[in-house]
Design a protein around this motif. Sequence first.
Motif, short mmCIF file in Angstrom:
data_model
loop_
_atom_site.label_atom_id
_atom_site.label_comp_id
_atom_site.label_asym_id
_atom_site.label_seq_id
_atom_site.Cartn_x
_atom_site.Cartn_y
_atom_site.Cartn_z
N CYS A 6 0.73 -0.61 -0.24
CA CYS A 6 -0.42 0.02 -0.32
C CYS A 6 0.51 1.03 -0.40
O CYS A 6 0.35 2.20 0.20
CB CYS A 6 -0.74 0.27 1.26
N VAL A 49 -3.58 3.63 -2.39
CA VAL A 49 -4.96 4.27 -1.30
C VAL A 49 -4.34 4.44 -0.08
O VAL A 49 -5.10 3.65 0.51
CB VAL A 49 -5.16 2.43 -1.44
N HIS A 54 -4.02 2.58 6.27
CA HIS A 54 -4.39 0.42 5.93
C HIS A 54 -3.50 0.60 7.28
O HIS A 54 -3.97 -0.52 8.52
CB HIS A 54 -3.46 -0.20 5.31
N TYR A 82 -10.60 1.61 -10.63
CA TYR A 82 -10.55 -0.23 -9.49
C TYR A 82 -9.72 1.03 -8.29
O TYR A 82 -10.19 0.23 -6.97
CB TYR A 82 -9.08 -0.95 -10.13
N PHE A 83 -8.64 1.52 -8.31
CA PHE A 83 -8.05 1.98 -6.86
C PHE A 83 -9.19 3.23 -6.53
O PHE A 83 -9.14 2.94 -5.35
CB PHE A 83 -6.86 2.70 -6.99
N TYR A 118 -11.79 0.99 -4.99
CA TYR A 118 -11.35 0.14 -3.49
C TYR A 118 -11.39 1.30 -2.44
O TYR A 118 -12.15 0.95 -1.19
CB TYR A 118 -10.52 -0.53 -3.63
N CYS A 119 -11.14 2.81 -2.65
CA CYS A 119 -10.47 3.37 -1.29
C CYS A 119 -12.09 4.03 -0.88
O CYS A 119 -12.80 4.34 -0.28
CB CYS A 119 -9.98 4.71 -1.65
N LEU A 130 -13.66 1.32 0.63
CA LEU A 130 -13.51 0.80 2.70
C LEU A 130 -13.89 2.03 2.82
O LEU A 130 -13.72 1.91 4.22
CB LEU A 130 -11.70 0.45 1.78
#
Length: 272
Positions: A18, A23, A28, A251-252, A255-256, A259
Amino acid sequence: MLNFRWETFILGVVQGLCEFLPVSSSGHLALLQNRFGLGGEGLLAFDLLLHCATLLAVLIFFRRDLCVLASGWFRGCVRRSARGEEGWRYGWAVLAATAATGAAALPLKGAVESAMQSQIAVGSGLLVTAGLLFLVPLFPEGERRPYLGTALLVGLAQGLAVFPGVSRSGATIAAGLFLGLAVAEAFRFSFLISIPAILGASLLEAMRLRKSGGLSSLPEGWVWAALAAFVLGWLALILLRRLVLSGRWVYFGLYCLILGIFVIVSSVGLGF
């Protein structure tokens, strides 16, 4: 030292994967450290170690660029005739970005440390990152190379990305593309300016931990975690360069977004 511990190894894996992908490694790590119940001076020293491991991956990945640009800058320092070389201009751009990063990040230290303890703050940072990544495809492709003005603004973006959940690579590459840098140039400049920023922050933290004795309290299994961070960081750089050049930011961003929403909703639901 060589004993294996799953919690520290997982943190090393997460740091490696990461730190460079857009991201947010800090977000994380903060989430996992809270989940594992880890804290204290030993954890700060461990974070420092993991950042040094991924910094080594950057130095190896960009070794050719660093040699060419650094030699060009030093030649320009001693010979006026060499000041037309790329290394001379690039060196000053990196220094300008580093100064802007320090000016933006240092006053935020207290706020960042508080945000690291708040899952809502981390989730909000992830939503900021998602927004940036969704905006990137809207920027027209540029052809510029870094100049002083661009460097200052990209460095400012790097300084503001110290908040957990806000991706450093995502913020700096997005800023470079917004300012008209070519895609490959935005990727290269983003990581070249990360070297003095990470190195400087690591040195400051190491001096503080040395005074408090925190450097001697690394958690069990730190060797394997550092190795994982280095190897996976190097592989993540290879992957990110391909994805940046192909423009696969969505895509990133998704995801972010997912999340970030999950972290905020779960935090509110748990009463944090």
